[in-house]
Motif scaffolding. Structure first.
Motif, PDB file in Angstrom:
ATOM      1  N   TYR A 275      10.679 -28.183  -0.034  1.00 37.27           N
ATOM      2  CA  TYR A 275      10.666 -29.120   1.082  1.00 37.27           C
ATOM      3  C   TYR A 275       9.231 -29.309   1.557  1.00 37.27           C
ATOM      4  O   TYR A 275       8.411 -28.398   1.485  1.00 37.27           O
ATOM      5  CB  TYR A 275      11.536 -28.616   2.242  1.00 37.27           C
ATOM      6  CG  TYR A 275      13.023 -28.725   1.988  1.00 37.27           C
ATOM      7  CD1 TYR A 275      13.758 -29.796   2.478  1.00 37.27           C
ATOM      8  CD2 TYR A 275      13.698 -27.758   1.247  1.00 37.27           C
ATOM      9  CE1 TYR A 275      15.124 -29.904   2.250  1.00 37.27           C
ATOM     10  CE2 TYR A 275      15.055 -27.857   1.006  1.00 37.27           C
ATOM     11  CZ  TYR A 275      15.763 -28.937   1.511  1.00 37.27           C
ATOM     12  OH  TYR A 275      17.108 -29.040   1.284  1.00 37.27           O
ATOM     13  N   THR A 276       8.961 -30.505   2.044  1.00 36.91           N
ATOM     14  CA  THR A 276       7.672 -30.829   2.643  1.00 36.91           C
ATOM     15  C   THR A 276       7.860 -30.964   4.140  1.00 36.91           C
ATOM     16  O   THR A 276       8.741 -31.709   4.600  1.00 36.91           O
ATOM     17  CB  THR A 276       7.106 -32.139   2.063  1.00 36.91           C
ATOM     18  OG1 THR A 276       6.989 -32.006   0.646  1.00 36.91           O
ATOM     19  CG2 THR A 276       5.746 -32.450   2.652  1.00 36.91           C
ATOM     20  N   VAL A 277       7.049 -30.258   4.913  1.00 36.62           N
ATOM     21  CA  VAL A 277       7.180 -30.204   6.364  1.00 36.62           C
ATOM     22  C   VAL A 277       6.128 -31.106   6.987  1.00 36.62           C
ATOM     23  O   VAL A 277       4.928 -30.985   6.703  1.00 36.62           O
ATOM     24  CB  VAL A 277       7.043 -28.764   6.895  1.00 36.62           C
ATOM     25  CG1 VAL A 277       7.145 -28.736   8.411  1.00 36.62           C
ATOM     26  CG2 VAL A 277       8.105 -27.867   6.265  1.00 36.62           C
ATOM     27  N   PHE A 278       6.560 -32.028   7.830  1.00 30.05           N
ATOM     28  CA  PHE A 278       5.685 -32.872   8.644  1.00 30.05           C
ATOM     29  C   PHE A 278       5.897 -32.466  10.101  1.00 30.05           C
ATOM     30  O   PHE A 278       7.031 -32.481  10.596  1.00 30.05           O
ATOM     31  CB  PHE A 278       6.016 -34.359   8.466  1.00 30.05           C
ATOM     32  CG  PHE A 278       5.940 -34.852   7.045  1.00 30.05           C
ATOM     33  CD1 PHE A 278       4.766 -35.375   6.545  1.00 30.05           C
ATOM     34  CD2 PHE A 278       7.053 -34.778   6.214  1.00 30.05           C
ATOM     35  CE1 PHE A 278       4.685 -35.834   5.242  1.00 30.05           C
ATOM     36  CE2 PHE A 278       6.985 -35.236   4.907  1.00 30.05           C
ATOM     37  CZ  PHE A 278       5.803 -35.757   4.423  1.00 30.05           C
ATOM     38  N   TRP A 279       4.831 -32.119  10.798  1.00 35.26           N
ATOM     39  CA  TRP A 279       4.994 -31.684  12.177  1.00 35.26           C
ATOM     40  C   TRP A 279       3.798 -32.133  13.007  1.00 35.26           C
ATOM     41  O   TRP A 279       2.722 -32.428  12.495  1.00 35.26           O
ATOM     42  CB  TRP A 279       5.164 -30.169  12.267  1.00 35.26           C
ATOM     43  CG  TRP A 279       3.909 -29.393  11.945  1.00 35.26           C
ATOM     44  CD1 TRP A 279       3.414 -29.110  10.720  1.00 35.26           C
ATOM     45  CD2 TRP A 279       2.993 -28.839  12.893  1.00 35.26           C
ATOM     46  NE1 TRP A 279       2.254 -28.403  10.815  1.00 35.26           N
ATOM     47  CE2 TRP A 279       1.961 -28.222  12.146  1.00 35.26           C
ATOM     48  CE3 TRP A 279       2.939 -28.800  14.272  1.00 35.26           C
ATOM     49  CZ2 TRP A 279       0.895 -27.570  12.746  1.00 35.26           C
ATOM     50  CZ3 TRP A 279       1.873 -28.152  14.877  1.00 35.26           C
ATOM     51  CH2 TRP A 279       0.880 -27.540  14.117  1.00 35.26           C
ATOM     52  N   GLU A 280       4.023 -32.177  14.304  1.00 32.77           N
ATOM     53  CA  GLU A 280       2.988 -32.555  15.256  1.00 32.77           C
ATOM     54  C   GLU A 280       3.108 -31.633  16.470  1.00 32.77           C
ATOM     55  O   GLU A 280       4.203 -31.428  17.011  1.00 32.77           O
ATOM     56  CB  GLU A 280       3.155 -34.017  15.686  1.00 32.77           C
ATOM     57  CG  GLU A 280       2.125 -34.508  16.695  1.00 32.77           C
ATOM     58  CD  GLU A 280       0.734 -34.642  16.096  1.00 32.77           C
ATOM     59  OE1 GLU A 280      -0.247 -34.714  16.877  1.00 32.77           O
ATOM     60  OE2 GLU A 280       0.628 -34.676  14.846  1.00 32.77           O
ATOM     61  N   GLY A 281       2.000 -31.046  16.893  1.00 36.51           N
ATOM     62  CA  GLY A 281       1.987 -30.143  18.041  1.00 36.51           C
ATOM     63  C   GLY A 281       0.770 -30.375  18.899  1.00 36.51           C
ATOM     64  O   GLY A 281       0.052 -31.380  18.769  1.00 36.51           O
TER      65      GLY A 281
END
Length: 519
Positions: free
Chosen positions: A3-9
């Motif tokens: 899986y490829t994780v895209f995140w923003e914090g």
């Protein structure tokens, strides 16, 4: 499957107390070039292509529970309005809200299986659902309470729902189930994961790369019929133009190849794929057909045993395909050169195979530069440059084995053998042109590489054996060269060389070596 994780914090200088993101299967990311859009550290959206020119727009959220919630719901409202009207949309995430089970007051928004009471954050959430015609999927299914709740209050030890799945009311039929994932209670956490299964299909990538040539096999078995052979000869002579005056060998061969191809398309056509029959076991009208099918399978089984005893491999594999059907093996992924990265997209797999076989077949030999000078030279044999006759061409054609896969030109041997004297004469003229130091056509120099898995790891390119499918006409030309080399080999090769020579074998050498050991 990775899986490829895209995140923003938040920025590194601020406390990492909340963030939002997507975890998408890597194969889908590479096939559709997914690039989710992060609006802020609490909102992220994406657009997934579906079948029939439709799209799914999921919105991942992590709602605040303090004074920032007004600005959050305002931003979520603008984001939802920006979604195209024809898209299937869904809002998923932790809202820090509790909606009630009063489905009568919120008819069309809350289902009949909600729990608990409503709080202030729940009022904001229900207002958003009413404005955009959303329905709370968590309340649609009759499940045990432990399969609905997602968060446990530390003081009262009561479980509540804080994570929700929202979807348009018109898309309610697409949701198969929405429930909590059990089994995390032993992890000493107060949260449960929420899963929602959808009845949708993503758009499949094309099975063939854009611009690739579709190669289909001709039904050359029909050439066993004499009437079909006459039709093929007439069609070939009708499409053939005189190639004698063509300046280049490439144009000469292209003219012959196109004439054979168009004649074969008009007469014998292409082979069709055979699919297995389907029967309804409860239908009495097809019971006789089912019994006939069983008898046919029994006959094929006996034929399979007979072919195995007679070592008739062609009949053996033909009967195997009739019984079990053709097997299709696909490569799920290949390891890159570093053997750490897994390549899953079709174009990347083709590029990896191409690089592997280029390095394998074009290995640089460490030979001295003056090798030819120091090697003893034999006298020149002028008889090797003499041209062949049409009788030599016919003998080489008879030595070719039938039922072989064609090369890049897609011309099987049967189209050459049943083409008549006119086609053979023109092919002989082409070979004579090539013999006079003219470069051969590109189809003679190219080949199709077919990979066959041997054993071991399927993701390792070294475990695949490459088979080169050459042009049938180029093999006839190669037979002319081979006949001359065999005559020369009688005088050049030593008497001890028995491998790859007619009427000789390594068994004789092994027998002589054992006799010498016993002396």
């Amino acid at each position: 499957m990775g899986y490829t994780v895209f995140w923003e914090g938040k920025v590194p200088e601020e406390p990492h107390i909340h963030s939002v993101g997507f975890a998408i299967r890597s194969q889908l990311v590479q096939q559709h070039n997914f690039a989710p859009t992060a609006i802020n550290e609490r909102l992220m959206t994406d657009r997934i292509p579906l079948t029939q020119d439709k799209h799914l727009t999921p919105i991942s959220v992590y709602a605040p529970s303090d004074e920032e919630k007004a600005a959050f719901y305002n931003q979520l409202n603008h984001t939802t309005q920006a979604v195209p009207a024809n898209d299937k949309r869904g809002v998923v995430g932790d809202f820090n809200a509790r909606v009630s089970k009063d489905h009568r007051q919120w008819e069309g928004i809350i289902g009949h299986h909600g729990i608990g009471s409503c709080n202030a954050n729940g009022q904001l959430l229900l207002g958003l659902c009413a404005e955009h015609e959303f329905i709370v999927a968590n309340t649609l299914f009759r499940l045990p309470k432990r399969q609905k709740t997602t968060w446990k209050y530390s003081q009262s030890k009561h479980w509540h729902i804080l994570v929700y799945v929202l979807t348009k009311a018109r898309n309610q039929k697409d949701i198969r189930i929405t429930r909590s994932m059990l089994g995390t209670d032993d992890c000493w956490t107060d949260h449960r994961l929420l899963i929602s299964r959808l009845n949708i299909k993503t758009q499949r990538p094309p099975r063939r790369a854009p611009g690739s040539i579709l190669r289909r096999r001709f039904e050359y078995v029909r050439l066993h019929n004499p009437q079909m052979v006459r039709s093929y000869k007439e069609a070939y002579e009708r499409h053939l133009v005189n190639p004698v005056n063509q300046a280049s060998v490439e144009d000469h061969w292209t003219t012959l190849r196109d004439a054979m191809t168009r004649a074969a398309e008009e007469t014998i056509s292409f082979a069709r794929k055979k699919h297995q029959d389907w029967f309804d076991e409860d239908d009495e009208t097809v019971s006789l057909l089912i019994e006939a099918k069983r008898q046919t399978r029994l006959h094929l089984k006996n034929q399979l045993i007979k072919s195995s005893d007679q070592r008739d491999l062609r009949s053996f594999y033909a009967a195997t395909k009739e019984i079990f059907g053709p097997t299709r093996s696909s490569v799920g992924g290949l390891k890159d050169v570093d053997e750490a990265t897994i390549i899953t997209d079709s174009e990347g797999i083709l590029l990896r195979c191409r690089t592997h076989f280029e390095n394998l077949l074009n290995d640089q030999a460490n030979t001295p530069s003056d090798l030819l000078r120091i090697t003893p030279q034999d006298p020149v044999h002028h008889w090797m440059s003499l041209l062949d006759s049409i009788q030599d061409f016919n003998r080489a054609l008879k030595r070719m084995k039938p039922n072989k896969a064609p090369g890049p030109d897609n011309i099987p041997l049967e189209l050459l053998t049943h083409g008549g004297p006119e086609l053979k004469n023109r092919l002989m003229l082409l070979i004579l042109k090539i013999w006079e130091m003219t470069p051969p056509p590109s189809d003679f120099r190219d080949a199709n590489i077919i990979t066959i898995f041997r054993k071991g790891d399927r993701e390792n390119c070294n475990n695949y054996h490459g088979i080169l499918l050459l042009s049938i006409t180029s093999k006839i030309f190669a037979h002319f060269l081979l006949d001359r080399l065999f005559i020369l080999a009688r005088d050049v090769l030593p008497e001890s060389q028995c491998g790859f020579r007619p009427f000789r074998g390594t068994i004789d050498i092994i027998f002589c070596a054992r006799q010498l050991q016993e002396l």
